[in-house]
Design a protein around this motif. Structure first.
Motif, short mmCIF file in Angstrom:
data_model
loop_
_atom_site.label_atom_id
_atom_site.label_comp_id
_atom_site.label_asym_id
_atom_site.label_seq_id
_atom_site.Cartn_x
_atom_site.Cartn_y
_atom_site.Cartn_z
N VAL A 21 1.11 -1.15 -0.22
CA VAL A 21 -0.04 0.39 -0.37
C VAL A 21 0.94 1.29 0.06
O VAL A 21 1.68 1.43 0.61
CB VAL A 21 -0.88 -0.14 1.57
N GLN A 22 0.01 1.89 -0.34
CA GLN A 22 1.36 3.47 -0.35
C GLN A 22 0.50 4.56 -0.01
O GLN A 22 -1.22 4.84 -0.87
CB GLN A 22 1.98 3.71 -2.08
N ARG A 92 -1.81 0.01 6.81
CA ARG A 92 -2.26 1.50 6.40
C ARG A 92 -0.82 1.50 6.13
O ARG A 92 -0.27 1.61 7.04
CB ARG A 92 -3.50 2.30 6.33
N ALA A 93 -0.29 2.64 4.80
CA ALA A 93 0.70 3.54 4.98
C ALA A 93 0.41 5.16 5.52
O ALA A 93 -0.68 5.11 4.12
CB ALA A 93 0.91 3.32 3.24
N CYS A 94 0.73 5.58 6.21
CA CYS A 94 0.38 6.51 6.61
C CYS A 94 1.45 7.71 7.24
O CYS A 94 2.59 7.19 6.41
CB CYS A 94 -0.37 6.70 7.76
N GLY A 105 -3.40 11.21 6.94
CA GLY A 105 -2.78 10.80 5.66
C GLY A 105 -2.68 8.88 5.21
O GLY A 105 -2.05 8.82 3.80
N CYS A 106 -3.92 8.22 5.93
CA CYS A 106 -3.52 7.01 5.25
C CYS A 106 -3.83 6.79 4.49
O CYS A 106 -5.05 6.60 3.89
CB CYS A 106 -3.79 6.40 6.36
N SER A 107 -3.47 5.67 3.37
CA SER A 107 -3.67 4.88 2.72
C SER A 107 -5.37 3.96 2.51
O SER A 107 -5.53 3.94 4.31
CB SER A 107 -3.03 3.62 1.76
N VAL A 108 -5.55 3.33 1.84
CA VAL A 108 -6.67 2.66 1.81
C VAL A 108 -6.08 1.72 2.78
O VAL A 108 -4.47 1.11 2.88
CB VAL A 108 -7.27 1.85 0.55
#
Length: 114
Positions: A21-22, A92-94, A105-108
């Motif tokens: 994830v990004q 999640r990536a944050c 600002g986290c990803s899905v």
């Protein structure tokens, strides 16, 4: 002899991420490797913020883990977690501020299995 060669060939193969994830702005990414239960957290932007993974595991109830890379842009940190096979893992990536332990600002959310 063939079994020994096959084992050597397998051991030399690089690990492949089972999930990725990004963040939407591309500043933070997370790779999960189910073989070995490893998270690789990368800071992809020189924006003054840290990269952080927000992780939950089915074997730990509602506990939320924060897996940080706070050493600067262009780098990654890899963390090895020990968890039972079949454990459901969500991450999640944050972006974050390591100094005051805040994230945004986290990803899905990515759903994977150890």
């Amino acid at each position: 002899m063939a079994a020994a060669l096959a084992a050597v060939a397998y051991a030399a193969a690089p690990a492949t991420a089972t999930g990725h994830v990004q963040t939407s702005n591309g500043a933070s990414s997370v790779n999960f490797y189910s073989d070995g239960e490893k998270f690789k957290v990368c800071d992809l932007a020189a924006d003054g913020h840290s990269a952080v993974a927000r992780v939950t595991r089915s074997d730990r109830g509602s506990t939320v883990y924060r897996v940080w890379h706070y050493k600067g842009a262009g780098g990654c940190s890899t963390y090895n977690y020990s968890m039972p096979e079949g454990t459901d893992v969500k991450y999640r990536a944050c972006l974050g501020s390591y100094g005051n332990n805040t994230i945004w600002g986290c990803s899905v959310e990515q759903d994977d299995e150890a």
